[in-house]
Design a protein around this motif. Structure first.
Motif, mmCIF file in Angstrom:
data_model
loop_
_atom_site.group_PDB
_atom_site.id
_atom_site.type_symbol
_atom_site.label_atom_id
_atom_site.label_comp_id
_atom_site.label_asym_id
_atom_site.label_seq_id
_atom_site.Cartn_x
_atom_site.Cartn_y
_atom_site.Cartn_z
ATOM 1 N N MET A 170 0.815 -1.208 0.000
ATOM 2 C CA MET A 170 0.000 0.000 0.000
ATOM 3 C C MET A 170 0.851 1.263 0.000
ATOM 4 S SD MET A 170 -3.080 1.155 -0.107
ATOM 5 C CE MET A 170 -4.155 -0.208 0.318
ATOM 6 N N GLY A 171 2.134 1.133 0.389
ATOM 7 C CA GLY A 171 3.015 2.291 0.358
ATOM 8 C C GLY A 171 2.569 3.406 1.277
ATOM 9 N N SER A 172 2.577 4.646 0.761
ATOM 10 C CA SER A 172 2.264 5.804 1.593
ATOM 11 C C SER A 172 0.777 6.138 1.609
ATOM 12 C CB SER A 172 3.061 7.027 1.100
ATOM 13 O OG SER A 172 2.776 7.281 -0.256
ATOM 14 N N ASN A 173 -0.031 5.350 0.926
ATOM 15 C CA ASN A 173 -1.472 5.609 0.878
ATOM 16 C C ASN A 173 -2.156 4.996 2.091
ATOM 17 O OD1 ASN A 173 -3.985 6.406 -0.073
ATOM 18 N ND2 ASN A 173 -4.239 4.573 -1.332
ATOM 19 N N LYS A 174 -1.830 5.533 3.258
ATOM 20 C CA LYS A 174 -2.331 4.963 4.507
ATOM 21 C C LYS A 174 -3.741 5.461 4.837
ATOM 22 C CE LYS A 174 1.493 2.740 5.777
ATOM 23 N NZ LYS A 174 2.382 3.038 4.669
ATOM 24 N N GLN A 175 -4.493 4.606 5.499
ATOM 25 C CA GLN A 175 -5.852 4.940 5.929
ATOM 26 C C GLN A 175 -5.786 5.525 7.341
ATOM 27 O OE1 GLN A 175 -8.297 4.527 3.462
ATOM 28 N NE2 GLN A 175 -6.348 4.151 2.409
ATOM 29 N N TYR A 176 -5.511 6.821 7.419
ATOM 30 C CA TYR A 176 -5.238 7.487 8.692
ATOM 31 C C TYR A 176 -6.271 8.579 8.943
ATOM 32 C CZ TYR A 176 -2.682 10.352 12.119
ATOM 33 O OH TYR A 176 -2.310 11.079 13.221
ATOM 34 N N ASP A 177 -6.848 8.557 10.147
ATOM 35 C CA ASP A 177 -7.913 9.515 10.466
ATOM 36 C C ASP A 177 -7.457 10.671 11.352
ATOM 37 O OD1 ASP A 177 -7.575 8.333 12.932
ATOM 38 O OD2 ASP A 177 -9.579 7.439 13.032
ATOM 39 N N GLY A 178 -6.155 10.795 11.590
ATOM 40 C CA GLY A 178 -5.654 11.928 12.359
ATOM 41 C C GLY A 178 -5.478 11.681 13.842
ATOM 42 N N ASP A 216 8.576 4.585 -6.544
ATOM 43 C CA ASP A 216 7.243 4.754 -5.944
ATOM 44 C C ASP A 216 6.399 3.490 -6.133
ATOM 45 O OD1 ASP A 216 7.885 7.298 -5.134
ATOM 46 O OD2 ASP A 216 6.846 8.302 -6.792
ATOM 47 N N ALA A 217 6.484 2.899 -7.328
ATOM 48 C CA ALA A 217 5.705 1.685 -7.589
ATOM 49 C C ALA A 217 6.169 0.534 -6.702
ATOM 50 C CB ALA A 217 5.829 1.303 -9.066
ATOM 51 N N LEU A 218 7.479 0.384 -6.551
ATOM 52 C CA LEU A 218 8.000 -0.674 -5.677
ATOM 53 C C LEU A 218 7.607 -0.440 -4.226
ATOM 54 C CD1 LEU A 218 11.510 -1.119 -7.305
ATOM 55 C CD2 LEU A 218 9.798 -2.934 -7.040
ATOM 56 N N SER A 219 7.635 0.801 -3.776
ATOM 57 C CA SER A 219 7.232 1.112 -2.397
ATOM 58 C C SER A 219 5.780 0.742 -2.162
ATOM 59 C CB SER A 219 7.456 2.599 -2.109
ATOM 60 O OG SER A 219 8.830 2.911 -2.101
ATOM 61 N N ASP A 220 4.956 0.872 -3.206
ATOM 62 C CA ASP A 220 3.548 0.503 -3.086
ATOM 63 C C ASP A 220 3.353 -1.013 -3.144
ATOM 64 O OD1 ASP A 220 2.702 3.114 -2.851
ATOM 65 O OD2 ASP A 220 2.290 3.359 -4.992
ATOM 66 N N LEU A 246 4.108 7.731 10.901
ATOM 67 C CA LEU A 246 4.007 6.401 10.290
ATOM 68 C C LEU A 246 3.047 6.430 9.099
ATOM 69 C CD1 LEU A 246 3.884 4.122 13.466
ATOM 70 C CD2 LEU A 246 5.768 4.301 11.815
ATOM 71 N N ALA A 247 1.999 7.250 9.191
ATOM 72 C CA ALA A 247 1.046 7.354 8.087
ATOM 73 C C ALA A 247 1.689 7.956 6.848
ATOM 74 C CB ALA A 247 -0.155 8.199 8.515
ATOM 75 N N GLU A 248 2.746 8.725 7.025
ATOM 76 C CA GLU A 248 3.473 9.310 5.891
ATOM 77 C C GLU A 248 4.531 8.360 5.335
ATOM 78 O OE1 GLU A 248 5.091 13.164 6.631
ATOM 79 O OE2 GLU A 248 3.322 13.859 7.708
ATOM 80 N N SER A 249 4.774 7.265 6.016
ATOM 81 C CA SER A 249 5.849 6.351 5.617
ATOM 82 C C SER A 249 5.358 5.335 4.596
ATOM 83 C CB SER A 249 6.397 5.613 6.846
ATOM 84 O OG SER A 249 5.536 4.551 7.217
ATOM 85 N N THR A 250 6.315 4.594 4.029
ATOM 86 C CA THR A 250 5.991 3.482 3.127
ATOM 87 C C THR A 250 5.947 2.148 3.866
ATOM 88 O OG1 THR A 250 8.325 3.205 2.555
ATOM 89 C CG2 THR A 250 7.020 4.665 1.156
ATOM 90 N N LEU A 251 6.104 2.169 5.170
ATOM 91 C CA LEU A 251 6.186 0.943 5.952
ATOM 92 C C LEU A 251 4.848 0.207 6.015
ATOM 93 C CD1 LEU A 251 8.399 2.228 8.878
ATOM 94 C CD2 LEU A 251 8.936 0.250 7.440
ATOM 95 N N ARG A 274 12.594 -6.430 -3.449
ATOM 96 C CA ARG A 274 11.541 -7.066 -2.646
ATOM 97 C C ARG A 274 12.149 -7.890 -1.506
ATOM 98 N NH1 ARG A 274 9.175 -7.842 -7.882
ATOM 99 N NH2 ARG A 274 7.270 -6.604 -8.094
ATOM 100 N N LYS A 275 13.237 -8.575 -1.803
ATOM 101 C CA LYS A 275 13.872 -9.406 -0.779
ATOM 102 C C LYS A 275 14.377 -8.563 0.387
ATOM 103 C CE LYS A 275 15.464 -13.268 -3.660
ATOM 104 N NZ LYS A 275 16.664 -13.985 -4.166
#
Length: 399
Positions: free
Chosen positions: A1-9, A51-55, A92-97, A383-384
């Motif tokens: 999902m990368g940086s597209n986090k579902q964060y409500d603040g 960006d694509a790999l992070s997602d 964390l919501a801004e991260s790619t983790l 990926r590894k």
């Protein structure tokens, strides 16, 4: 999902009233304590690929401290005594983790003692952080690989509760079961100082290795499904752990002693022994700890010198990243904890405030992928090293 986090603040402990239920502390306004972020430069095609790999990749950090420290270091002792670490949900919501092994350590385990590591302090810290996690929707406490994959699919962050040492279990082996029951899925063997399990890295001059009790503890961790991490142990202790463990062993946040001759890092035989268990070595970026002769001012480039050294030594299947970063003044925290740089090589006397390019988990993981793309690593190898190797180990240890 990368940086597209579902964060409500949600902010840490928002369900309570600051000033009434707990003492408020001033934190930084954004993830970067030392000014603007530093980004690895890429052309437009490579940036799109990164960006694509992070997602697409399941990005797993082997070692972070995913919470804020006070803006002023002279407040750290009061912050620790209150026993309420503030998870950095917004950062964390801004991260790619997708997942992070979030390590509890003595920088905050000092509610009841200046020395930390008391059983009551560890339980308090685990319970307090878990209570806050229950009040929000971005972070889930991971107990399985399915939780990590669900976090990736749903735009969440899976946090793996982990403790950096076993000092607090004393001679009570069943406390390992208690920790597992409280959600802990990774444990350090020692944290610098020696304990009942074995010799710590700080005592390498009298290296007695793993004790008989330590052998029993490793065996119990294998039975429970706890990832064993001798990152802060002595060389002999780590070698003994590798010999005893039936499961893969990891070094969650380390580097190559061949590049920087300090006790915190590992010589080639130790790195090879961990890899031979099927384990993974996570390369760290904590200030001063993985500088290199080619890059003595500690930056992402010196971190990657260690990464490439370990990759060449044991292969791409046995290396990943455990940056060991946090949100705050990491170098200032080291000074507060009394870290001694007097025994470091002369070439590493350069003064710096932070590790450029890997200041915190958000910046580190953005740049790790970009650096790998810049250097021409294949999609499969990226990926590894950004999560696949760790998930392979967890399939053996956790299942």
């Amino acid at each position: 999902m990368g940086s597209n986090k579902q964060y409500d603040g949600y902010r840490a402990y928002e369900y309570l009233e600051a000033g009434t239920d707990f003492e408020p502390f001033e934190f930084q306004d954004e993830p970067h304590f030392f000014g603007d972020p530093c980004e690895i430069e890429l052309d437009s095609a490579d940036a799109e690929r990164a960006d694509a790999l992070s997602d697409q990749c399941e990005i797993v950090s082997m070692h972070e401290h995913a919470f804020y420290f006070p803006k002023e270091m002279d407040a750290v002792e009061d912050y620790a005594r209150q026993g309420r670490a503030f998870t950095a949900y917004d950062a964390l919501a801004e991260s790619t983790l997708d997942a992070v092994f979030d390590w509890h350590f003595d920088g905050v385990l000092r509610m009841h003692s200046r020395n930390g590591w008391k059983w009551t302090e560890v339980i308090h810290d685990l319970g307090m952080r878990a209570a806050d996690v229950e009040k929000q929707d971005l972070v889930i406490r991971a107990k399985s690989i399915d939780d990590i994959r669900r976090a990736h699919d749903e735009g969440k962050v899976a946090i793996v509760p982990s403790v950096e040492g076993c000092m607090m279990i004393e001679n009570e082996i069943d406390r390992l079961d208690v920790l597992y029951g409280l959600g802990v899925r990774a444990l350090g063997v020692t944290y610098a100082e020696s304990n009942a399990l074995g010799t710590g890295g700080r005592d390498e001059h009298r290296d007695g290795g793993l004790t008989t009790f330590g052998e029993r503890c490793v065996e119990r961790m294998n039975k429970l499904g706890i990832l064993v991490d001798p990152s802060h142990a002595s060389d002999n202790t780590t070698l003994d752990v590798c010999a005893v463990s039936e499961d893969p062993v990891v070094l969650s946040h380390n580097g190559a002693k061949a590049l920087l001759d300090i006790s915190r890092l590992d010589p080639d035989p130790v790195i090879e022994a961990v890899a031979n268990t099927g384990g993974v070595i996570g390369i760290q970026s904590a200030p001063h700890n993985v500088a290199s002769p080619d890059h003595p001012k500690h930056t992402i480039e010196s971190v990657m010198d260690h990464f490439q050294y370990v990759e060449e030594l044991v292969g791409i299947d046995h290396v990943s990243f455990g940056p060991d970063t946090l949100y705050g003044d990491h170098r200032g925290l080291h000074q507060y904890m009394g870290k001694d740089y007097s025994k470091y090589p002369d070439w590493q006397t350069i003064e710096f405030d932070y590790v450029e390019g890997m200041e915190n988990p958000t910046e580190a993981w953005h740049n790790i992928v970009r650096w790998l793309v810049r250097e021409g690593y294949s999609d499969e190898d990226i990926r590894k090293v950004t999560g696949g190797n760790v998930l392979r180990v967890l399939e053996t240890v956790w299942d």
